[in-house]
Design a protein around this motif. Structure first.
Motif, short mmCIF file in Angstrom:
data_model
loop_
_atom_site.label_atom_id
_atom_site.label_comp_id
_atom_site.label_asym_id
_atom_site.label_seq_id
_atom_site.Cartn_x
_atom_site.Cartn_y
_atom_site.Cartn_z
N VAL A 151 0.84 -1.21 0.00
CA VAL A 151 0.00 0.00 0.00
C VAL A 151 0.87 1.26 0.00
O VAL A 151 0.49 2.30 -0.53
CB VAL A 151 -0.96 -0.01 1.21
CG1 VAL A 151 -1.73 1.31 1.33
CG2 VAL A 151 -1.94 -1.17 1.09
N GLU A 170 1.85 2.71 2.78
CA GLU A 170 1.50 3.47 3.98
C GLU A 170 1.08 2.46 5.05
O GLU A 170 0.58 1.37 4.74
CB GLU A 170 0.33 4.41 3.69
CG GLU A 170 -0.05 5.29 4.85
CD GLU A 170 -1.10 6.33 4.47
OE1 GLU A 170 -2.00 6.55 5.29
OE2 GLU A 170 -1.01 6.91 3.36
N GLY A 200 -6.39 -2.56 2.75
CA GLY A 200 -5.45 -1.58 2.22
C GLY A 200 -5.62 -1.53 0.71
O GLY A 200 -5.84 -2.57 0.07
N LEU A 250 -4.35 -0.41 -3.12
CA LEU A 250 -3.18 -0.15 -3.95
C LEU A 250 -3.64 0.18 -5.36
O LEU A 250 -4.31 -0.64 -6.02
CB LEU A 250 -2.27 -1.39 -3.96
CG LEU A 250 -1.11 -1.43 -4.94
CD1 LEU A 250 -0.12 -0.32 -4.65
CD2 LEU A 250 -0.41 -2.78 -4.87
N VAL A 268 -6.46 4.95 0.87
CA VAL A 268 -5.52 3.86 1.14
C VAL A 268 -6.11 2.80 2.05
O VAL A 268 -5.58 1.68 2.15
CB VAL A 268 -4.19 4.38 1.75
CG1 VAL A 268 -3.44 5.24 0.76
CG2 VAL A 268 -4.41 5.11 3.06
N THR A 269 -7.22 3.11 2.73
CA THR A 269 -7.87 2.11 3.58
C THR A 269 -9.30 2.56 3.84
O THR A 269 -9.62 3.75 3.75
CB THR A 269 -7.13 1.94 4.93
OG1 THR A 269 -7.79 0.92 5.70
CG2 THR A 269 -7.09 3.22 5.73
#
Length: 298
Positions: A28, A30, A48, A50, A185-186
Motif C-alpha cells: 500500500v 502506507e 489496504g 493499492l 488507502v484504507t
C-alpha cells in the motif's frame, strides 16, 4: 484504446507472524495494519488499497490462522474463513528463514475449500535468509500444491520483488473498474486506526499471555477549542489486575512510554499535535465472554 483495467480482492494467509501485515503495508505504501513480533497481532479484516495504472488491488489483511484457545480465537478464525471465501486471489506466505512445517501444510491443504480464488505462493523475509535457504524454501513451497498461479520470493522490508508480486496479482484479478476512489488507502475509520496504533504501542515489550489480553477502545476524538491540539481519550482493556499493573508500570512509567509511542504514530494520521489520555481498565476474561467480545467489537 486504453488497456482494460483489473480490480479485485487479495488476502495473504499463513501461520501467525509470517509477515502478512508488513507485506500489506509495503504494498500500500502506507501503514494501514499494525505490526508486532507477537502472534495474532491482527484482529480484524483491514483493507489496504493499492492503485496502479493497470488497476486496483484491495488487500484484506486478516489474523493468522491458528488453533483457537478462546472464543476470540475462534471468532478470528471464522473471520479469516469468511474473507477467504470472498476474495479473488489468496497469497500463501511462508518465511524464507523457516522450514515448511505441519502448520504450513495444513493451511496449504485447507485452500482446497476456496475453489473460486486463484492461489499464489509467496516466500517472505528473503532479506534475512541465505540464497540456499531461499532456494530450499521455494522448492518446498512449490511442492505443497499443484495449482499455484505463481511462486514469488520477496522482502517487504527491502522492497525486493514487490512490483513483481503487484503485477502478478493484477493479472489474476477480474476485469473491471476501481472499487475505491483514487487516493483512498484504507476503509478503516480514523478511530479504528488510532485504537490500533495505541494497541501496537502497548504490545511493545510485553511477554507471554499479555498480548492476547490487550484491547483498545477509543472513547472520544475531538479538536480542542482555540487550539491546534486534538484531544483523544482511550481505554486500554486487559483481563486481570496483574496485567493492569504491568501495562501501567512502576509509577506509571510504562503507560507514559506507551502514550509517547502512540502519539508519534497518531499525529501524522490526524495531521497535528495530539493530547492523548490513556486509561487502563480490567474486563475479566473478555476473550472468553461473548458479551464482552461484543462490546469490544468482536
Amino acid at each position: 484504446m486504453p488497456e482494460e483495467t483489473r480490480s479485485g480482492f487479495v488476502t495473504f494467509v499463513g501461520r501467525p507472524n509470517v509477515g502478512k501485515s508488513t507485506l500489506t503495508n509495503a504494498l500500500v505504501g502506507e501503514k494501514v495494519a499494525i505490526t508486532s513480533d507477537k502472534p495474532q497481532t491482527t484482529r480484524r479484516a483491514i483493507r489496504g488499497i493499492l492503485n496502479r495504472p493497470a488497476g486496483q488491488l484491495v488487500i484484506v489483511d486478516t489474523p493468522g490462522l491458528h488453533k483457537p484457545r478462546t472464543l476470540l480465537g475462534q471468532r478470528l478464525n471464522d473471520l479469516v474463513e469468511q474473507v477467504l471465501g470472498d476474495v479473488d486471489v489468496i497469497g500463501f506466505c511462508v518465511p524464507a528463514t523457516e522450514k515448511v512445517g505441519p502448520g504450513d501444510r495444513r493451511i496449504a491443504e485447507s485452500l482446497d475449500g476456496y475453489r473460486r480464488a486463484k492461489k499464489v505462493a509467496i516466500v517472505t523475509k528473503t532479506d534475512a535468509a541465505t540464497r540456499d535457504q531461499i532456494t530450499e524454501r521455494l522448492l518446498e513451497v512449490d511442492g505443497l500444491r499443484e495449482d499455484w498461479a505463481a511462486v514469488i520470493p520477496l522482502s517487504a522490508l527491502g522492497d525486493e520483488q514487490l512490483d513483481v508480486l503487484t503485477d502478478e496479482l493484477l493479472t489474476l484479478m477480474p476485469a473491471g473498474p476501481a472499487l475505491y476512489p483514487d487516493g483512498v488507502v484504507t476503509d478503516e475509520s480514523t478511530e479504528d486506526r488510532i485504537a490500533e496504533i495505541i494497541r501496537e504501542a502497548a504490545l511493545d515489550g510485553v511477554r507471554d499471555e499479555l498480548p492476547h489480553s490487550i484491547a483498545v477502545v477509543v472513547q472520544d476524538v475531538a479538536p480542542r477549542e482555540g487550539s491546534d491540539l486534538t484531544d483523544i481519550y482511550a481505554d486500554i482493556v486487559v483481563e486481570r489486575d496483574s496485567q493492569k499493573a504491568i501495562i501501567i508500570g512502576r509509577k506509571g512509567s510504562r503507560l507514559r512510554d506507551v502514550g509517547a509511542r502512540a502519539r508519534a504514530g497518531i499525529e501524522p494520521l490526524v495531521g497535528g499535535r495530539v493530547f492523548l489520555s490513556l486509561h487502563v481498565r480490567v474486563a475479566k476474561e473478555w476473550q472468553r465472554d461473548p458479551k464482552q467480545l461484543g462490546r469490544l467489537g468482536f
